[in-house]
Design a protein around this motif. Structure first.
Motif, short mmCIF file in Angstrom:
data_model
loop_
_atom_site.label_atom_id
_atom_site.label_comp_id
_atom_site.label_asym_id
_atom_site.label_seq_id
_atom_site.Cartn_x
_atom_site.Cartn_y
_atom_site.Cartn_z
N LEU A 1 31.33 53.74 43.32
CA LEU A 1 30.38 54.31 42.37
C LEU A 1 29.84 53.24 41.43
CD1 LEU A 1 32.03 57.72 41.50
CD2 LEU A 1 30.14 57.29 43.05
N HIS A 2 30.56 52.14 41.30
CA HIS A 2 30.10 51.01 40.49
C HIS A 2 29.06 50.19 41.23
CE1 HIS A 2 33.07 51.17 37.19
NE2 HIS A 2 33.88 51.65 38.11
N THR A 3 29.08 50.23 42.56
CA THR A 3 28.26 49.31 43.34
C THR A 3 27.20 49.99 44.20
OG1 THR A 3 29.90 49.31 45.13
CG2 THR A 3 30.11 47.59 43.45
N SER A 4 27.33 51.26 44.48
CA SER A 4 26.35 51.95 45.31
C SER A 4 25.45 52.81 44.44
CB SER A 4 27.04 52.83 46.36
OG SER A 4 26.09 53.65 47.00
N GLU A 5 24.21 52.40 44.32
CA GLU A 5 23.28 53.14 43.47
C GLU A 5 23.11 54.59 43.93
OE1 GLU A 5 18.68 52.96 41.79
OE2 GLU A 5 19.45 51.29 42.99
N ARG A 6 22.97 54.79 45.22
CA ARG A 6 22.76 56.15 45.73
C ARG A 6 23.97 57.05 45.47
NH1 ARG A 6 20.73 56.63 51.47
NH2 ARG A 6 19.93 58.60 50.73
N LEU A 7 25.16 56.53 45.71
CA LEU A 7 26.36 57.34 45.44
C LEU A 7 26.51 57.60 43.94
CD1 LEU A 7 29.09 56.00 47.90
CD2 LEU A 7 28.11 58.31 47.81
N TYR A 8 26.28 56.57 43.13
CA TYR A 8 26.41 56.77 41.69
C TYR A 8 25.42 57.83 41.20
CZ TYR A 8 26.18 56.64 36.76
OH TYR A 8 26.18 57.07 35.46
N ARG A 9 24.16 57.71 41.62
CA ARG A 9 23.14 58.66 41.16
C ARG A 9 23.48 60.09 41.60
NH1 ARG A 9 18.47 56.66 38.95
NH2 ARG A 9 18.18 54.40 39.03
N ALA A 10 23.99 60.26 42.81
CA ALA A 10 24.39 61.59 43.27
C ALA A 10 25.54 62.12 42.42
CB ALA A 10 24.78 61.53 44.74
N HIS A 11 26.49 61.25 42.11
CA HIS A 11 27.64 61.60 41.26
C HIS A 11 27.15 62.05 39.88
CE1 HIS A 11 31.41 61.11 39.03
NE2 HIS A 11 30.80 60.23 38.27
N ALA A 12 26.32 61.24 39.27
CA ALA A 12 25.82 61.55 37.92
C ALA A 12 25.01 62.84 37.92
CB ALA A 12 25.00 60.38 37.39
N ALA A 13 24.15 63.00 38.91
CA ALA A 13 23.32 64.21 38.97
C ALA A 13 24.18 65.46 39.08
CB ALA A 13 22.35 64.12 40.15
N GLU A 14 25.25 65.39 39.90
CA GLU A 14 26.13 66.56 40.04
C GLU A 14 26.82 66.89 38.72
OE1 GLU A 14 29.94 68.15 42.67
OE2 GLU A 14 28.73 66.50 43.47
N ILE A 15 27.33 65.88 38.05
CA ILE A 15 27.98 66.12 36.76
C ILE A 15 26.99 66.70 35.76
CG2 ILE A 15 29.06 64.98 34.75
CD1 ILE A 15 30.94 65.19 37.12
N LEU A 16 25.80 66.13 35.69
CA LEU A 16 24.80 66.59 34.72
C LEU A 16 24.32 68.01 35.04
CD1 LEU A 16 22.90 63.21 34.39
CD2 LEU A 16 24.40 64.27 32.66
N ASP A 17 24.21 68.34 36.32
CA ASP A 17 23.87 69.72 36.69
C ASP A 17 24.97 70.68 36.26
OD1 ASP A 17 21.43 68.89 37.75
OD2 ASP A 17 22.10 68.97 39.83
N ARG A 18 26.21 70.26 36.40
CA ARG A 18 27.32 71.11 35.93
C ARG A 18 27.24 71.31 34.42
NH1 ARG A 18 32.64 68.50 38.85
NH2 ARG A 18 31.92 68.63 41.01
N VAL A 19 26.94 70.26 33.69
CA VAL A 19 26.80 70.37 32.23
C VAL A 19 25.71 71.39 31.91
CG1 VAL A 19 26.03 69.15 30.15
CG2 VAL A 19 27.68 68.06 31.68
N ALA A 20 24.55 71.25 32.55
CA ALA A 20 23.42 72.14 32.28
C ALA A 20 23.74 73.60 32.60
CB ALA A 20 22.21 71.69 33.10
N GLU A 21 24.57 73.81 33.62
CA GLU A 21 24.90 75.17 34.04
C GLU A 21 26.18 75.70 33.40
OE1 GLU A 21 24.75 74.67 38.30
OE2 GLU A 21 22.66 74.01 38.16
N GLY A 22 26.78 74.90 32.52
CA GLY A 22 27.99 75.33 31.83
C GLY A 22 29.21 75.38 32.72
N GLU A 23 29.20 74.61 33.81
CA GLU A 23 30.33 74.60 34.75
C GLU A 23 31.34 73.52 34.39
OE1 GLU A 23 28.67 74.11 38.64
OE2 GLU A 23 27.59 76.01 38.56
N ASN A 24 32.50 73.62 34.99
CA ASN A 24 33.58 72.66 34.78
C ASN A 24 33.17 71.29 35.34
OD1 ASN A 24 36.01 71.32 34.49
ND2 ASN A 24 37.20 72.81 35.65
N THR A 25 33.25 70.28 34.51
CA THR A 25 32.87 68.92 34.93
C THR A 25 34.06 68.10 35.42
OG1 THR A 25 33.06 68.22 32.62
CG2 THR A 25 30.85 68.79 33.41
N ARG A 26 35.26 68.65 35.33
CA ARG A 26 36.46 67.88 35.70
C ARG A 26 36.66 67.66 37.20
NH1 ARG A 26 38.63 71.54 31.73
NH2 ARG A 26 38.93 70.44 29.77
N PRO A 27 36.41 68.67 38.06
CA PRO A 27 36.68 68.46 39.49
C PRO A 27 35.85 67.32 40.08
CG PRO A 27 36.36 70.79 39.02
CD PRO A 27 35.96 70.05 37.78
#
Length: 169
Positions: free
Chosen positions: A63-89
């Motif tokens: 996730l430190h070196t792959s832009e595509r994987l990092y962006r997918a990771h960040a987008a999923e976390i941010l979507d969870r934040v927006a939807e009020g879902e658990n960000t821990r898993p």
């Protein structure tokens, strides 16, 4: 004519720049993803997504070196934040990182390989359509290995849970 201390200072500066460059790059990716998530979820100003920058830090090496994987990771976390879902898993990108690393010393078994394909298709559907001859191929894997892949996914989500990535105060 430069002195030894000036050369040493220049070397130190170059080393510092090379060490910080990857961190600055990931930070720029994070800021891009926060802006994109704010647009996706119609957030203006300093709402929950804007405040979520600490939640999108990379957790695994790829996730430190792959832009595509990092962006997918960040987008999923941010979507969870927006939807009020658990960000821990674990995110799909985090699970892909583990499966990728696991596949290096020895091949994955069929259910784990299917989970890898399923997560890849979830994150990168266009790429998956180019790699997989037809959707029925994935359907066949699902019918044979789906239940075991579900168990692996559940185990990975649990084992990769990030307790620090909880609700913000």
């Amino acid at each position: 004519m430069s002195t030894a201390s000036e050369e040493t200072l220049a070397d130190i500066w170059r080393n510092l720049e090379s060490m910080l460059a990857p961190i600055i790059t990931v930070r720029a990716w994070a800021e891009d993803e926060i802006r994109a998530a704010q647009q996706r979820h119609h957030e203006s100003g300093r709402g929950p997504i804007w405040h979520a920058s600490s939640l999108v830090r990379p957790t695994l090496g790829r996730l430190h070196t792959s832009e595509r994987l990092y962006r997918a990771h960040a987008a999923e976390i941010l979507d969870r934040v927006a939807e009020g879902e658990n960000t821990r898993p674990a995110t799909a990108a985090e699970m892909i990182c583990v499966l990728m690393e696991s596949s290096l010393p020895a091949p994955l078994n069929s259910a784990a390989a299917y989970l890898y394909m399923r997560l890849f298709a979830q994150l990168f559907p266009e790429d998956c359509r180019q790699l997989v001859a037809s959707p029925t191929e994935l359907d066949a894997y699902e019918s044979v290995h789906g239940a075991e892949a579900d168990e692996y996914e559940s185990d990975l989500q649990r084992k990769l849970t990030q307790a620090w990535r909880g609700p913000m105060a």
